[in-house]
Design an enzyme around this catalytic site. Structure first.
Site, mmCIF file in Angstrom:
data_model
loop_
_atom_site.group_PDB
_atom_site.id
_atom_site.type_symbol
_atom_site.label_atom_id
_atom_site.label_comp_id
_atom_site.label_asym_id
_atom_site.label_seq_id
_atom_site.Cartn_x
_atom_site.Cartn_y
_atom_site.Cartn_z
ATOM 1 N N ARG A 57 81.604 58.073 -9.568
ATOM 2 C CA ARG A 57 82.030 56.679 -9.752
ATOM 3 C C ARG A 57 82.033 55.920 -8.430
ATOM 4 O O ARG A 57 81.933 54.704 -8.403
ATOM 5 C CB ARG A 57 83.420 56.655 -10.389
ATOM 6 N N LYS A 109 84.604 74.347 -17.315
ATOM 7 C CA LYS A 109 85.793 74.417 -18.148
ATOM 8 C C LYS A 109 86.797 73.329 -17.731
ATOM 9 O O LYS A 109 86.630 72.801 -16.624
ATOM 10 C CB LYS A 109 86.424 75.793 -18.050
ATOM 11 N N HIS A 131 82.971 80.547 -14.112
ATOM 12 C CA HIS A 131 82.441 80.999 -12.816
ATOM 13 C C HIS A 131 82.701 82.480 -12.560
ATOM 14 O O HIS A 131 82.041 83.094 -11.733
ATOM 15 C CB HIS A 131 82.936 80.118 -11.664
ATOM 16 N N GLU A 165 97.022 85.459 -7.922
ATOM 17 C CA GLU A 165 96.670 84.466 -6.897
ATOM 18 C C GLU A 165 97.901 84.168 -6.059
ATOM 19 O O GLU A 165 99.011 84.133 -6.590
ATOM 20 C CB GLU A 165 96.221 83.161 -7.552
ATOM 21 N N ASP A 198 94.493 78.136 -18.499
ATOM 22 C CA ASP A 198 93.711 77.989 -17.262
ATOM 23 C C ASP A 198 92.963 79.275 -16.889
ATOM 24 O O ASP A 198 91.853 79.220 -16.378
ATOM 25 C CB ASP A 198 94.659 77.584 -16.116
ATOM 26 N N HIS A 230 88.449 83.143 -18.044
ATOM 27 C CA HIS A 230 88.072 84.233 -17.136
ATOM 28 C C HIS A 230 88.548 85.609 -17.619
ATOM 29 O O HIS A 230 87.792 86.568 -17.628
ATOM 30 C CB HIS A 230 88.646 83.988 -15.733
ATOM 31 N N LYS A 248 100.223 82.421 -10.477
ATOM 32 C CA LYS A 248 100.164 81.786 -9.165
ATOM 33 C C LYS A 248 101.371 82.281 -8.363
ATOM 34 O O LYS A 248 102.386 82.648 -8.932
ATOM 35 C CB LYS A 248 100.274 80.262 -9.315
HETATM 36 C C1 BG6 Z 1 89.889 78.352 -11.918
HETATM 37 C C2 BG6 Z 1 91.301 77.955 -12.235
HETATM 38 O O1 BG6 Z 1 89.115 78.364 -13.070
HETATM 39 O O2 BG6 Z 1 89.878 79.638 -11.314
HETATM 40 C C3 BG6 Z 1 92.159 77.983 -10.984
HETATM 41 O O3 BG6 Z 1 91.316 76.653 -12.806
HETATM 42 C C4 BG6 Z 1 92.051 79.323 -10.288
HETATM 43 O O4 BG6 Z 1 93.519 77.700 -11.307
HETATM 44 C C5 BG6 Z 1 90.591 79.716 -10.083
HETATM 45 O O5 BG6 Z 1 92.700 79.222 -9.034
HETATM 46 C C6 BG6 Z 1 90.473 81.127 -9.565
HETATM 47 O O6 BG6 Z 1 89.150 81.389 -9.192
HETATM 48 P P1 BG6 Z 1 88.796 82.473 -8.072
HETATM 49 O O7 BG6 Z 1 87.310 82.511 -8.070
HETATM 50 O O8 BG6 Z 1 89.391 81.967 -6.794
HETATM 51 O O9 BG6 Z 1 89.428 83.768 -8.514
#
Ligand code: BG6
Length: 486
Positions: free
Chosen positions: A46, A145, A175, A213, A232, A237, A335
């Protein structure tokens, strides 16, 4: 394999993901000579800027996010030379037409569109592209996502995109599937004879999947609150990891065979309800504490208001099929955990009969454990029983058989997960992307848990930052005579 797309149109190009991951990945692919001939990146957002202004942005991002020893001004300049910028607001037909003008004559060489925007913009962006004549048989679209916040809303997104693109042209990004370590699970399971005969309820007691994390909200307040750890991290994942761990061997490594087997697992997840969530799930939210020696604030302080969003979740799930009947899958993610640590633990059953007596001598006869560490380092550890040296009878002790993949492949650069995914998108290989039926099966299970939480009135329990969740998460597994591997 189809011809790689010669054009990438990137929406959300001024955003964090594009700066941190996508441009550095494109830079690396360029360095390895993996981008197609005559490649053009049309960046869109944008923000009102021009080609030169945006190229400067890309160069800044490369300097900031590539490891210092990888940044090379000449290579960065080459990448920036492939980038043009075309500002677009969803719903602004003139801007979409202007964008189309900039790629005129390139449709036949294939276009890959990447939506790195808030999900509310997926459908209007796809529609804008279609109205501007940019959707054709050689156009593919990738989406980040979250796809929806539940099954119903994910269907709305999938229907809207599905009305314009065939399923084989839709690339849903998770990812984690781009991570070498996750792909390596397929190699471990299906490239070795050793594990497969034991990979079932006869030999396996339980499975643990942990994704810990240390970070907190990281300024993502508006996205994260109301979403929470279950949507999330688990919905995408962790369920993708689980499906790879639990799937039947696909007949071959192709997108249909692999995804057919994964979706069968996802559909076999036993739904939860208001009763089962009490025994099989734990929600947590972090309060102030210390992570890696640093004092950190709590979730509500970061947010600035009270919230019922969970920043930690632990689950005990079951896969109702022949292979896995009765085997609990314990999942946990959160987290502000003590460590950034992702791993899978396969706990085997004890030997059928101990010839060494009840205690097995020494430290006792322990069942075998296979630990697959995905992050931060990649290693595989098999705990086996061995005889302690000495003349004092047969004393057994657990020893580790270790494979460090980081060490084994030490000479090779660790790639960004998005390198693999961008390359596959450009080449049109959807194997490592999520098919619609997978996303929907994932939501069915997640919805059952969210509905169960509502029915049971389950709010998150607090945990001090720097701990593995609330104490009830420990009880969740210890009730079954097992414990988390920390
Ligand atoms: C993302 C989440 O998809 O994956 C985040 O939205 C998370 O909250 C992240 O921190 C973790 O990815 P990675 O590759 O750092 O393990």
């Amino acid at each position: 394999m189809t011809e790689p797309s010669a054009t990438l149109i990137l929406f959300g190009a001024t955003g964090d993901l594009a700066h941190r991951m996508l441009f550095p990945s494109l830079y690396n692919l360029l360095g390895d000579g993996l981008l197609p001939e005559d490649f053009l990146i049309v960046a869109s957002g944008r923000t009102a800027t021009d080609d030169e202004g945006f190229r400067k942005d890309v160069d800044d991002a490369l300097q900031k996010f590539l490891p210092a020893d990888r940044y090379d001004a000449e290579q960065a300049g080459k990448l920036c030379g492939m980038v043009i910028y075309s500002p677009v607001e969803a719903g602004n037909a003139d801007q979409f037409r202007a964008l189309a003008d900039r790629v005129s004559g390139r449709m036949d060489k294939g276009i890959s569109v990447y939506l790195s925007t808030p999900p509310a913009l997926f459908a209007p962006t796809a529609q804008g592209l279609a109205d501007a004549g940019l959707v054709g048989p050689k156009t593919r679209i990738a989406m980040e996502k979250p796809i929806g916040k539940d099954l119903a809303s994910s269907k709305v997104v999938n229907d809207a995109i599905g009305a314009l693109f065939a399923e084989e042209s839709i690339f849903r990004v998770d990812h984690y599937l781009g991570k070498e370590t996750v792909q390596n699970l397929l190699a471990l399971r299906f490239g070795n004879m050793l594990f497969e005969p034991l990979w079932n309820a006869n030999a396996i007691d339980h499975v643990q999947i942990t994704v810990g994390e240390t970070v907190g909200l990281e300024g993502r307040v508006s996205y994260y609150d109301g979403v929470g750890a279950l949507r999330d991290m688990v919905q995408n994942h962790m369920l993708q990891i689980l499906s790879i761990i639990a799937m039947e061997p696909p007949a071959r490594f192709d997108s249909t065979a692999v995804r057919d087997e994964k979706v069968k697992v996802l559909r076999s997840l036993r739904p939860m309800d208001g009763d089962s969530v009490k025994a099989q799930s734990v929600r947590g939210q972090y309060t102030p504490g210390a992570v890696a020696g640093q004092i950190v604030t709590g979730y509500v302080d970061e947010l600035g208001k009270p919230s019922d969003t969970e920043t930690f979740v632990a689950l005990k799930g079951y896969i109702d099929n022949w292979r896995w009947t009765g085997v609990p899958f314990y999942l946990r993610t959160g987290k502000r955990m003590p460590a950034r640590q992702s791993e899978i633990l396969i706990q085997f059953k004890p030997v059928a009969h101990s010839i060494f007596g009840k205690r097995g001598g020494g430290t006792g006869l322990e069942p075998n454990t296979l630990i697959i560490r995905l992050q931060p380092e990649e290693k595989i550890r098999l705990l086996i029983m061995a005889k302690e040296p000495g003349l004092d009878g047969v004393k057994l002790r657990e020893v580790g058989l270790d494979v460090s993949l980081d060490h084994e492949f030490g000479g090779q650069r660790r790639r960004i997960a998005y390198e693999r995914l961008l390359l596959d998108l450009l080449e049109g290989d959807p194997t490592l992307f999520v098919r619609r039926d997978e996303v929907e099966a994932q939501w069915v299970w997640i919805d059952s848990i969210i509905d169960g939480w509502k029915e049971a009135g389950m709010k998150p329990a607090s945990y001090a930052s720097g701990n593995w969740g609330p104490s009830s998460a420990i009880a969740l597994i210890e009730r079954d005579g097992a414990s988390w591997h920390d």
